[in-house]
Structure formats: structure tokens, C-alpha cells
Design an enzyme around this catalytic site. Structure first.
Site, PDB file in Angstrom:
ATOM      1  N   ASP A 187       0.864  -1.177   0.000  1.00  8.36           N
ATOM      2  CA  ASP A 187       0.000   0.000   0.000  1.00  8.36           C
ATOM      3  C   ASP A 187       0.911   1.242   0.000  1.00  8.36           C
ATOM      4  OD1 ASP A 187      -2.137   1.672  -0.028  1.00  8.36           O
ATOM      5  OD2 ASP A 187      -3.202   0.697   1.610  1.00  8.36           O
TER       6      ASP A 187
HETATM    7  C1  BGC Z   1      -5.058   3.165   0.135  1.00  2.00           C
HETATM    8  C2  BGC Z   1      -5.209   2.059  -0.902  1.00  2.00           C
HETATM    9  C3  BGC Z   1      -5.128   2.658  -2.279  1.00  2.00           C
HETATM   10  C4  BGC Z   1      -3.801   3.383  -2.421  1.00  2.00           C
HETATM   11  C5  BGC Z   1      -3.566   3.978  -3.799  1.00  2.00           C
HETATM   12  C6  BGC Z   1      -3.862   4.034  -0.122  1.00  2.00           C
HETATM   13  O1  BGC Z   1      -3.841   5.149   0.687  1.00  2.00           O
HETATM   14  O2  BGC Z   1      -4.973   2.563   1.412  1.00  2.00           O
HETATM   15  O3  BGC Z   1      -6.421   1.382  -0.699  1.00  2.00           O
HETATM   16  O4  BGC Z   1      -5.281   1.671  -3.245  1.00  2.00           O
HETATM   17  O5  BGC Z   1      -3.772   4.433  -1.475  1.00  2.00           O
HETATM   18  O6  BGC Z   1      -4.383   5.045  -4.046  1.00  2.00           O
END
Ligand code: BGC
Length: 743
Positions: A265
């Protein structure tokens, strides 16, 4: 149009071709090019710096570039790089692109996986036609705490409903390599159990709960063909997802059999030192490699440290090669090497809107309907439309809707105006959902007093749910309760529509309104969907994918709870106000309830009313076969006993009343949505296998002989039941386990 799904298992020839290509490319790669494949960068345009990095093979994937021409330029730079490896282009296409379906919690409320799958196929094609080829969806975090803002992004509290939606999403998104998005189920695993419903907070989850509740939706997504996955940000039993070898190797790969790539993530590797499990960025990068994280989303740590780590330890080169090989295989399987990889046809907006609006309609849950208030029968009456969310085409889209075109989203006010034939008055009441009264409440109640029917639209703006938007309260924000009271005092008939990103405390609303329609932000089709439901052009069929608490203090409250040794006995609990002053310690009886709230939920999981009624009878269960060939057949007759067409969601729950590890009081095992004409009857048959009876005790899967109880009906409190007994010979050795082993 389905050509061939992207899936490791379904087409071995395709997988072998991908692997052969990947091995060949890997053999030609320099160390820097290998590290480049691990590196994912977020930019909103093809900047000169990014172009250089792509051309030099220092970036293997990007996220958040959405402009088709910028993506094309980046892919051209990648194809002109030394090895010409295409880019993975990621974006959070979570519940739509320009056209938004309901938020995932609303999609779960439809209990209609076939329609969810159709929408996902269309929305994937819309994003792919721009050049995006990877979405960070579906979010499969089972969540039992509505304070957590990300409850909006998942499919609710139940492992089975989430698993069914997981399959639908993955199949829909990946319907064909050319027009599809790679799915990326997230966040593995247990992120939805963040302590106190606070985002990024730690989680402590037993292996029993991981295997029975949190892993099954991921297993379903992998079976449906998902070949990428994102671990949780949060600390799962002491180690954050991105560095958690036990989670990502022992469980994800060895136990769930996942093959594909793991993307961290956002900056999750850089957060490992902040959590307190790595000394610095270099150690964090090593933990990521050891855990098998292929792609580093936005921390830059692999780019900075992997070369050094390889110099210091030859085993790191082996790990690196294994990771790069899998990334390349995924790129091939995603169809990125095919000549028309970025040129799929854009779906027709009307098709997307139609699909989104159908889903919006099926996602709205009718909670109460006193004396047949709904549907509104006379369109020539006078109507008052009130509320901060009545005319908000952006707020109704919910979280993760940054690519949405608000022009395509119709508000409830607009849709009612288009359909209403009598006089229609409108007053916003409060400027927004958190608004405090500035004279609007008086104006609103004065129009309610003049109307025969009042529709009051309350709830939460989009910004109050989603990532990092948690609440400690579940009440209607701002002065909405005051608005409700004033309008309820004035209105002849009050219909409340709630648009929200999470379950809310609705006891006051239920008490004051004649009818309540609850909708998880329903997306672009909100206006037409809600107006058609209110006016009877459609019949409500949404069912709760989460339990609605009476008060926030009951959280976590969910239907699949343990029984405890002392469940509260109906009618025998004594509440705070009834306890005599000076009462002795044991006088209230020692059972499991809060002194200040009825232990039942306000509305149970699975609940939702219709404009018609359904009768259930003739429930039978039969068992045939042995072990892996055992089939259980449960049949029931459902009849529409009202005078309107209606969709009923027939739900089947299991209770395993005696096991070595205490099982939940009920577990959803199957459901079917059926359309019935007035007086029409249908026999609904559920076919289950021995796997549906199995539970995991933290070490392996078991089925124990003995009694099983089935419950069938309209929600998780269904009373109609039948019993089934299985002996050891019917179960067979494979799932029988060591029946004498104590836990
Ligand atoms: C979130 C993810 C997301 C990623 C990319 C993160 O802050 O937890 O779910 O896919 O950002 O945008």
C-alpha cells in the site's frame, strides 16, 4: 463479450507462454532494470522526470496518471526502453469511473452479484479505454465497526456475502485481457478490524478468525482469477502487512495458494520504521523483500536500497529475480504485450448509467413503512423536498469518486421534479450535512407544513467516510436532528431518505418518520433510483450487508457473534432506569448485555422491506453422497402474497451448535434473489457441499459429526428452520480431522 478471463488456473497454456516470455526477458535484465520493475511512482502527468525514469527502465508501474494521452506517451517511452517492458498503470477504480455505481457497501446491499459483475465489466472497459490497466479493488476487508471510514469501501460484516461480491468484482473487472483491468483485492488481511474503528490502527486477530472470517473473501477472489493483491497498512498481530512474512508467505502463498504479485500500500514500506519494526529504510526494504512484496508503491525504498542489499547478500538477488519474474508474468497475463493493449473501445455512457442506476435502485433499503406510506400514490399532491443532501449530485457519489463526472449524476430533487405533477417546494434546511441552523430549519418546517407529503434527505457528505475519515459517533452530524424534529412536527407524512457512507444511529429517525429509506451513497443514479422507489415505479429490494446498531456503544455488533455462556434472555434483562437504588450486586442477573440499551440491533443483517410481502413454507433438507461428493439440498417455497411485483432475497443460514471451537450463532451460507409476481410461488433450492459445513480451528479445516441447523428467511433473524444430522461415515476422512483432539 467474454473472450478469455485473466487467470492463472483457468488457462495453463496462457500461463506457460507468459512464464516463457518472462524468463527470457529476466535473463537479459541488468540489476537496475530489475529494481525498476519493483518501483511504482504516482504522478498526475507524464512529467519529464517520470519520462526519463520510464525510458531508463527505472519505473515499472505508475499510478494516478489518468489522461489517456499522457498514459500513451508513458507507454511509448516504456516500449522504447532497452527491453520494451510495458507499464502497469494503476488507479483506484473502486466503484466506477466517470459513472459511479453505489459505494461498495451499497453494492453489497443489492445482494445481486450478477449485476455487480456487469457493471464492473463496463467500468473496467471505460478505464482501460484510457490506458489504465490495473485497479486497486475490490476492497475485501470484512468490517464490523461502522466508526471505521473505510467500511464504505467494503462489502460489510459477512465473510460469505463479501466472498460472493469478491468473485463478481474480479470476474467483471477481468472479463477479457484487452478490455479489462487487473483486479487487486486488498488489504490482506484484517484491516477492517482496526482497533476502535480508527484507520491505520493495529489489529489483533486470532488464526481462527483469520481463516474463518478474513481470508475467505481473498480466497474467493483468487479462485476467480485475481493475480495481484495488496497487503494491509496496519499491524496484523504485531507486524504490519508490508513486512509480515507469516501473513504474506505462510498464509497467502502456502495456505491460500496465491500466485501473482503483491503491491505494497502507499508508502507502506516507509512506514515500517514508524511502526517500530525496522531500524531504517534499508531494513524496511529488506523486510519487504523477505515478505515477498513485489512492488513498492511510493516509498522509493526498493529503488534506494535493493542494490546495496544485493551486494551484501546473494540471497537477495535470488529473491529479487523471483519477484521480477512474477511481475513480468502478470504483465503478460494482463495482455499488456498484445498489440492493441491500450486501445479498447469505450463503453457507451448510457449503458454505464443504466447499469449504475439499476444497482442504485437495488441498493436502497426500506427500513420502515408505517401504514403503507410508500410508495407515494398521488403525484398531484403537494410535495416538500427538504434536506442538505436532496440536491447534491457530488456528495451522493461517496468516497473514491475523483474520476466521476458530476454532470452525469442526477440529484433526488431533480428526479422528483421531473416526475411530480403537483406543486413541489424545496428547502435545503441546512447548507450541508454538518451545517448548523442559520434560519433554514424554520423555512424548511414552513414548507413541510404546507405539503401533503414531505421527503427529507439527510445523512453524511462523502468526505465523512472513506480512508482516514473515521468517526467516534454514528449520529446524524450538525443540526440534522433538530431539522428532523422541526420537519416531523410540521409534516403530514414524513419520508426520510438517508444517504451515508456507513451505518448510522437511526432510532430517532425511525421514531419520527412515517417511512425510512436507507441508502449507502448510491452514486450517479441516485436521483432516478430513489425517485422511482418513492413513487412506486420500482420496488425496494436492498438488504442490509451490516447490522444497524441502536447506539455506537454496541459496536462491534454483528449477527455472526458468539453465543457467550450467558446470552441475555428476552424480557429478563433489567435496564439502568429499572434498577432500584441500592440494588445488590447480582440482582440484575448476570447476562451479556449493556445496562443502557436493548441488546438487539435496530435492524439486523440481511433486513430490508418491500412494497409486497413474502411467505415461506415447505422447507426440506436432504443429504446425498459421502465426503467430497456429499451434497446438501435445501428447498423452500416462497410466495409473493402482496399485490405488487417484488424482489425477495431468500437467505440461508447455518448453525453448528456443538463444535470443539465455538461457532457463531449463525453464518450466511447462500442466498438467491428472486422476482415474484403477485401470488406467484417459487421453489428455491440451495445446493451446498461439505466445504460449506467446514470451519478452521487455526490449524486446519474440519467438519464434525453431529447436528446442524438451517434457517431460511428474509434476514439473519429468520425463524423457519430444519435440522440435519451427519455421522462420521458421511463426512469421510479428509475433513474429519482428529475428532478426539481437544482444542
Ligand atoms: C489506500 C489504498 C489505495 C492506495 C492507492 C492508499 O492510501 O490505502 O487502498 O489503493 O492508497 O491510491
Amino acid at each position: 463479450m467474454r473472450r478469455h478471463a485473466i487467470s492463472k488456473g483457468h488457462d495453463p497454456a496462457r500461463y506457460s507462454a507468459a512464464e516463457a516470455w518472462a524468463r527470457d526477458v529476466l535473463a537479459k535484465m541488468t540489476l537496475a532494470e530489475k529494481i525498476g520493475q519493483l518501483n511504482q511512482v504516482s504522478e498526475d502527468s507524464a512529467s519529464a522526470v517520470l519520462m526519463d525514469a520510464v525510458a531508463a527502465g527505472r519505473v515499472g508501474s505508475v499510478l494516478n496518471v489518468v489522461d489517456p494521452s499522457e498514459i500513451a506517451v508513458l507507454q511509448a517511452a516504456a516500449s522504447e526502453s532497452r527491453l520494451g517492458i510495458p507499464l502497469l498503470v494503476g488507479r483506484d477504480v473502486v466503484h466506477g469511473f466517470e459513472v459511479m455505481a453505489p459505494i461498495p457497501l451499497g453494492l453489497a446491499a443489492t445482494w445481486n452479484p450478477a449485476k455487480v459483475e456487469q457493471f464492473c465489466t463496463l467500468t473496467a472497459a471505460a478505464a482501460r479505454s484510457r490506458g489504465i490497466n490495473w485497479t486497486f479493488a475490490p476492497m475485501l476487508d470484512v468490517c464490523r465497526d461502522p466508526r471505521w471510514g473505510r467500511i464504505a469501501e467494503g462489502f460489510g460484516e459477512d465473510a460469505r456475502l463479501t466472498s460472493v461480491m469478491a468473485e463478481a468484482f474480479v470476474r467483471g473487472l477481468q472479463a477479457s485481457p484487452e478490455d479489462s483491468l487487473l483486479a487487486c483485492p486488498k488489504h490482506f488481511a484484517g484491516y477492517g478490524a482496526s482497533e476502535s474503528g480508527l484507520d491505520y490502527n493495529r489489529t489483533y486477530i486470532s488464526d481462527i478468525e483469520l481463516f474463518n472470517v478474513y481470508f475467505p473473501p481473498f480466497a474467493a477472489a483468487f479462485d476467480a482469477g485475481a493475480i495481484t493483491v495488496m497487503p494491509s497498512f496496519s499491524d496484523v498481530n504485531g507486524q504490519p502487512g508490508a513486512g509480515n512474512r507469516r501473513l504474506l508467505k505462510t498464509f497467502l502463498r502456502d495456505r491460500l495458494g496465491f500466485r501473482g504479485l503483491v503491491v505494497s500500500d502507499w508508502a507502506a514500506l516507509a512506514e515500517l520504521p514508524v511502526h517500530g519494526v525496522a531500524e531504517d529504510g534499508k531494513e524496511a526494504a529488506q523486510l519487504g523483500l523477505n515478505a515477498g512484496v513485489h512492488i513498492d508503491m511510493m516509498s522509493g525504498l526498493y529503488e534506494r536500497f535493493v542494490s546495496e542489499l544485493v551486494d551484501e547478500g546473494p540471497e537477495n538477488l535470488e529473491q529479487l529475480d523471483a519477484l521480477v519474474l512474477e511481475i513480468l508474468i502478470v504483465k503478460h497475463l494482463a495482455g499488456l504485450l498484445e498489440p492493441n493493449a491500450t486501445k479498447s473501445a469505450e463503453p457507451v455512457i448510457d449503458d454505464l448509467l443504466h447499469s449504475a442506476t439499476e444497482l442504485a435502485s437495488e441498493s436502497c433499503i426500506l427500513l420502515t413503512n408505517e401504514g403503507g406510506t410508500l410508495p407515494i400514490m398521488n403525484r398531484n399532491d403537494s410535495l416538500a423536498v427538504i434536506g442538505p443532501l436532496a440536491d447534491q449530485r457530488e456528495e451522493q457519489l461517496g468516497t473514491w469518486s475523483f474520476d466521476a463526472d458530476p454532470q452525469l449524476s442526477g440529484s433526488i430533487l431533480k428526479a422528483l421534479k421531473a416526475r411530480w405533477q403537483g406543486s413541489l417546494m424545496y428547502s435545503v434546511g441546512l447548507s450541508h450535512s454538518r451545517g448548523m441552523d442559520e434560519g433554514g430549519i424554520e423555512e424548511a418546517s414552513s414548507i413541510a407544513a404546507k405539503a401533503t407529503q414531505t421527503v427529507l434527505v439527510l445523512g453524511e457528505e462523502a468526505i465523512l467516510s472513506g480512508e482516514a475519515h473515521c468517526r467516534s459517533r454514528l449520529d446524524l452530524p450538525g443540526d440534522q436532528l433538530r431539522l428532523l424534529d422541526a420537519v416531523a412536527d410540521a409534516a403530514e407524512k414524513l419520508i426520510v431518505v438517508i444517504l451515508a457512507g456507513r451505518p448510522l444511529e437511526l432510532a430517532d429517525v425511525v421514531e419520527r418518520a412515517d417511512a425510512v429509506l436507507f441508502c449507502f451513497h448510491p452514486g450517479s443514479g441516485t436521483g432516478p433510483a430513489v425517485a422511482d422507489l418513492l413513487l412506486g415505479d420500482a420496488n425496494p429490494s436492498g438488504r442490509l450487508p451490516v447490522t444497524l446498531p441502536r447506539r455506537v456503544g454496541q459496536v462491534p455488533i454483528y449477527y455472526g457473534r458468539g453465543n457467550t455462556g450467558r446470552p441475555p434472555l428476552k424480557g429478563e434483562v433489567q435496564f439502568l432506569d429499572d434498577i432500584p437504588v441500592g440494588a445488590k450486586q447480582y440482582s440484575t442477573g448476570n447476562t451479556s448485555y449493556h445496562l443502557d440499551v436493548d441488546p438487539s440491533p435496530l435492524f439486523p443483517f440481511g433486513f430490508g422491506k418491500s412494497y409486497t410481502d413474502f411467505r415461506y413454507d415447505r422447507l426440506t433438507v436432504s443429504v446425498a453422497g459421502v465426503g467430497q461428493t456429499l451434497t446438501i439440498s435445501i428447498e423452500v417455497r416462497v410466495t409473493n402474497v402482496g399485490d405488487r411485483y417484488g424482489l425477495e432475497t431468500v437467505q440461508l443460514y447455518l448453525r453448528d451448535p456443538v463444535a470443539r471451537v465455538a461457532r457463531p450463532v449463525r453464518e450466511l451460507k447462500a442466498f438467491e434473489k428472486v422476482m415474484l409476481a403477485p401470488e406467484e410461488s417459487r421453489r428455491v433450492e440451495f445446493k451446498l457441499s461439505i466445504q460449506d459445513l467446514a470451519y478452521h480451528d487455526g490449524r486446519s479445516w474440519f467438519v464434525e459429526p453431529g447436528r446442524f441447523e438451517w434457517f431460511v428467511g428474509s434476514d439473519s433473524t429468520a425463524r423457519m428452520s430444519c435440522r440435519m444430522d451427519l455421522d462420521a461415515s458421511q463426512i469421510g476422512d479428509e475433513l474429519l480431522g482428529h475428532q478426539n483432539a481437544s482444542y
